[in-house]
Design an enzyme around this catalytic site. Structure first.
Site, mmCIF file in Angstrom:
data_model
loop_
_atom_site.group_PDB
_atom_site.id
_atom_site.type_symbol
_atom_site.label_atom_id
_atom_site.label_comp_id
_atom_site.label_asym_id
_atom_site.label_seq_id
_atom_site.Cartn_x
_atom_site.Cartn_y
_atom_site.Cartn_z
ATOM 1 N N CYS B 131 0.727 -1.225 0.156
ATOM 2 C CA CYS B 131 0.043 0.041 0.103
ATOM 3 C C CYS B 131 0.822 1.154 -0.022
ATOM 4 O O CYS B 131 2.015 1.116 0.708
ATOM 5 C CB CYS B 131 -0.887 0.242 1.333
ATOM 6 S SG CYS B 131 -1.819 -1.337 1.564
ATOM 7 N N GLY B 245 -0.830 -16.884 -9.422
ATOM 8 C CA GLY B 245 -0.806 -17.621 -10.863
ATOM 9 C C GLY B 245 -1.053 -19.100 -10.693
ATOM 10 O O GLY B 245 -1.312 -19.664 -11.575
HETATM 11 C C1 LIG Z 1 -9.644 -9.002 -6.807
HETATM 12 C C2 LIG Z 1 -8.499 -8.967 -6.014
HETATM 13 C C3 LIG Z 1 -8.085 -8.438 -4.818
HETATM 14 C C4 LIG Z 1 -7.027 -8.639 -4.041
HETATM 15 N N1 LIG Z 1 -6.919 -7.814 -2.779
HETATM 16 C C5 LIG Z 1 -6.016 -8.239 -1.978
HETATM 17 C C6 LIG Z 1 -5.987 -7.544 -0.519
HETATM 18 O O1 LIG Z 1 -6.911 -7.337 -0.127
HETATM 19 N N2 LIG Z 1 -4.746 -7.845 0.138
HETATM 20 C C7 LIG Z 1 -3.567 -8.543 -0.506
HETATM 21 O O2 LIG Z 1 -2.612 -8.720 0.346
HETATM 22 N N3 LIG Z 1 -3.675 -9.033 -1.594
HETATM 23 C C8 LIG Z 1 -4.624 -8.839 -2.550
HETATM 24 N N4 LIG Z 1 -4.917 -9.375 -3.732
HETATM 25 C C9 LIG Z 1 -3.622 -10.000 -4.193
HETATM 26 C C10 LIG Z 1 -3.909 -11.728 -4.020
HETATM 27 O O3 LIG Z 1 -3.919 -12.023 -2.846
HETATM 28 C C11 LIG Z 1 -2.582 -12.363 -4.573
HETATM 29 O O4 LIG Z 1 -1.330 -11.996 -3.962
HETATM 30 C C12 LIG Z 1 -2.257 -11.948 -6.214
HETATM 31 O O5 LIG Z 1 -3.516 -12.112 -6.741
HETATM 32 C C13 LIG Z 1 -1.324 -13.032 -6.821
HETATM 33 O O6 LIG Z 1 -1.944 -14.373 -6.944
HETATM 34 P P1 LIG Z 1 -2.873 -15.117 -8.051
HETATM 35 O O7 LIG Z 1 -2.230 -14.740 -9.390
HETATM 36 O O8 LIG Z 1 -3.192 -16.393 -7.783
HETATM 37 O O9 LIG Z 1 -4.155 -14.251 -8.131
HETATM 38 C C14 LIG Z 1 -5.762 -9.354 -4.462
HETATM 39 C C15 LIG Z 1 -6.085 -10.095 -5.688
HETATM 40 C C16 LIG Z 1 -7.082 -10.014 -6.481
HETATM 41 C C17 LIG Z 1 -7.327 -10.734 -7.566
#
Ligand SMILES: Cc1cc2nc3c(=O)[nH]c(=O)nc-3n(C[C@H](O)[C@H](O)[C@H](O)COP(=O)(O)O)c2cc1C
Ligand SMILES: Cc1cc2nc3c(=O)[nH]c(=O)nc-3n(C[C@H](O)[C@H](O)[C@H](O)COP(=O)(O)OP(=O)(O)OC[C@H]3O[C@@H](n4cnc5c(N)ncnc54)[C@H](O)[C@@H]3O)c2cc1C
Ligand code: FES
Lengths: 241, 303
Positions: B131, B245
């Site tokens: 953030c 991913g």
């Molecule tokens: C819609 C959405 C909201 C997310 N909100 C947060 C959040 O509030 N806090 C956080 O640490 N990561 C947040 N993330 C990041 C995910 O926790 C993760 O680190 C990131 O999406 C990578 O993983 P993935 O490729 O499996 O989605 C968010 C991701 C998505 C897609």
């Protein structure tokens, strides 16, 4: 919500760009105003589409090819299976209709109102429908609404058929309640033009479609709401405009 | 029978599968669909000191093999999370949950973590340092080793629960940030958060996302995430939770071989609500396929 593998039994054009798809094998519940979220081969996110009709496990949707995903949808052949999340969203509140509800749809906002009209007429309501399109060539489902027993007015922006102008130019003298779906400018104009209380169905870009990601949140008079889960149908008075 | 159990900072997980923050809400949307106790645990929606509505819509854009989100940390605020969300969660989830915390100042993080520290069901604090720091010119805490270390120290001072610092991949040297957190007392590291990305609508020539840019995640980022998990776990001595991913049991195994002790599943939950459950169920067969008896044995095998 249910995740289902449905079989496409029909996928054919109604106009140049608007298609009707029928899918069989749906075991879930789908109410008027709810939507489904369709996974398409080669696309990461699903495509949300309103339920246009649902009977005996057969789901009908009507969609317009507006981009790459809906374009790919037009090429899905009968017999193919699609991964669909069904029964999403809140749907319209049929109990609020009163005796003579007014249904107003614009373009591909028309499909969910068909299922709604059918269910309201089953309940003995005198349904009026105002269906707005750009031109005569884009009109679909006018006859189907009439066949249900609704009193139907059609508007076209270019005047090539029906009343020339917008849906707001064809509103009946009186109605007990309003149900609407269509583009945002139409919904805003309706809110001003139509004095009765009612419900509007909104669209928003969605990540999940079932309330998990907060991707579709809007601010209403009663706080933040997810279009996919708390909506897509919102009380006319609940919206901040 | 293969053994899928892993230890995450003193708490044994039945399996290493953890739905990632922001993709699993506070659990109960998914609890309506399946028994979420089949998961190792999950990380709840990023929680802040004050309630937040987040960004204007559109917040979502589709990409090839992934998506961009600019939700903007919409959440009801830590007080409501404690008074409303956690009691609801308790009814459907009997395991320790990972509390994901965000903030815009060091004090924010400490305040939120101090309150969550008192919650019995919170097993770990996952501190998201991606953030912007309002006192630091808006630069993300996670892009500056000193700022990341400062947040880590402040959080460690107010909690006895294990603190996992969740890192942003939008940096030139991930290892130096991770090491700064380790030196500041972090118990573990999780990574990666989303990669900064954007899309433009060809019809309007305007960005698709109202906020212009957003976080890119999904299958496309897996190799980047795997590389960072490998680098960080190799350089540090504290446990690393891997994500980015992951959408299959095979990718869970790959992440663990890169050095992850557990694996978070993000965007996959959004496109398939049963994704995490399916991965849990597919894991034993995938382990057998690669001759893995005990999952813990493969952690960092590639080092
Ligand atoms: C819609 C959405 C909201 C997310 N909100 C947060 C959040 O509030 N806090 C956080 O640490 N990561 C947040 N993330 C990041 C995910 O926790 C993760 O680190 C990131 O999406 C990578 O993983 P993935 O490729 O499996 O989605 C968010 C991701 C998505 C897609
Ligand atoms: C609840 C709901 C019900 C809908 N019902 C219908 C319907 O019955 N018939 C119909 O023709 N259309 C309907 N839509 C709009 C339809 O979802 C979009 O036209 C479609 O997603 C466009 O996909 P695309 O790949 O062709 O367009 P692209 O612009 O290439 O899509 C890119 C991304 O943006 C999203 N997107 C683009 N336009 C919209 C939009 N208007 N609303 C939501 N997401 C969008 C897509 O889903 C995709 O993720 C509905 C939308 C919602 C939210
Ligand atoms: S689209 Fe995910 S919460 Fe509405």
């Amino acid at each position: 919500m249910k995740q289902e593998l449905l079989t496409v039994i029909e996928n054919a054009p109604l106009t140049d760009a608007v298609y009707r798809m029928r899918l069989s094998g749906c075991a879930g519940e789908n109410r008027p105003g709810q939507f489904v979220n369709i996974r398409l081969e080669g696309f990461y996110l699903r495509r949300p589409i309103s339920v246009c009709d649902f009977e005996n496990g057969v789901l009908t949707i009507i969609y317009k090819a507006v981009g790459r995903g809906t374009d790919a949808m037009t090429r899905v052949a009968p017999g193919e299976k699609l991964d669909v999340l069904t029964g999403l969203g809140n749907g319209y509140d049929l109990s609020a209709a009163g005796e003579a509800p007014l249904l107003v749809g614009g373009g591909v906002g028309v499909p969910p109102l068909y299922y709604l009209a059918k269910e309201l007429i089953k309940r003995g309501k005198a349904v009026s429908a105002v269906l707005g399109f750009n031109a005569a060539s884009e009109i679909f489902y006018e006859d189907e609404f009439r066949a249900l027993g609704a009193s139907v007015a059609v508007t076209t922006v270019d005047g090539s058929r029906g009343i020339k102008g917008f849906v707001t130019d064809a509103l009946p003298e009186s109605a007990t309640y309003l149900y609407a779906c269509g583009p945002l400018p139409m919904l805003k104009a309706l809110t001003k033009a139509c004095p009765v209380s009612g419900e509007l169905s909104l669209e928003e870009r969605m990540g999940c479609g079932f309330g998990a990601c907060m991707g579709c949140s809007i601010m209403t008079k009663s706080g933040a709401k997810r279009v996919c889960k708390d909506g897509p149908v919102f009380g006319k008075e609940e919206l901040p405009w | 029978m293969v053994n899928t159990k892993v230890d995450l900072l003193g708490i044994t997980l039945d399996n290493p599968i953890i739905p990632a923050s922001g993709t699993f809400g506070y659990g109960y949307e998914f609890a309506e669909l399946y028994d979420i106790n089949c998961l190792g645990t999950f990380s709840f929606k990023g929680t802040t000191r004050e309630p937040r509505f987040g960004n204007p819509t559109p917040r979502i854009a589709e990409c090839t093999a992934g998506m961009i989100n600019a939700v903007g940390l919409q959440n009801p605020g830590v007080e409501k999370v404690i008074s409303e969300e956690l009691p609801k969660l308790k009814k459907v989830f009997s395991k320790p949950v990972m509390a994901n915390v965000s903030g815009f100042s060091v004090e924010d993080y400490a305040y939120t973590c101090a309150l969550l520290d008192r919650e019995e069901q919170v097993g770990w604090l996952e501190v998201n340092v991606s953030c912007p720091n309002v006192h630091g010119g808006g630069m993300s805490f996670g892009t500056d080793p000193n700022a990341a270390a400062e947040v880590t120290r402040a959080v460690k001072a107010v909690t006895k629960k294990p603190v996992i610092v969740k890192l942003s991949p939008n940096v030139t040297d991930i290892v130096s940030i991770a090491r700064a957190c380790e030196d500041a007392g972090a118990d573990g590291i999780s990574l990666i958060n989303t990669l900064l990305g954007m899309r433009i609508d060809l019809k309007t020539g305007r960005p698709v996302i109202a906020n212009t840019m957003g976080g890119f995640s999904g299958p496309a980022i897996f190799p980047v995430a795997l590389r960072m998990v490998y680098q960080v776990s190799k350089a540090l001595s504290i446990p690393v939770v891997g994500m980015g991913g992951v959408a299959s049991a095979e990718e869970v195994i790959e992440m663990m071989m890169a050095g992850a002790v557990a694996v978070e599943i993000g965007a996959a939950n959004l496109v398939d609500p049963f994704a995490s459950k399916k991965i849990v169920e597919a894991l034993p067969a995938a382990m057998e396929k690669y001759g893995i008896q005990k999952l813990e044995d493969i952690i960092g095998k590639a080092h």
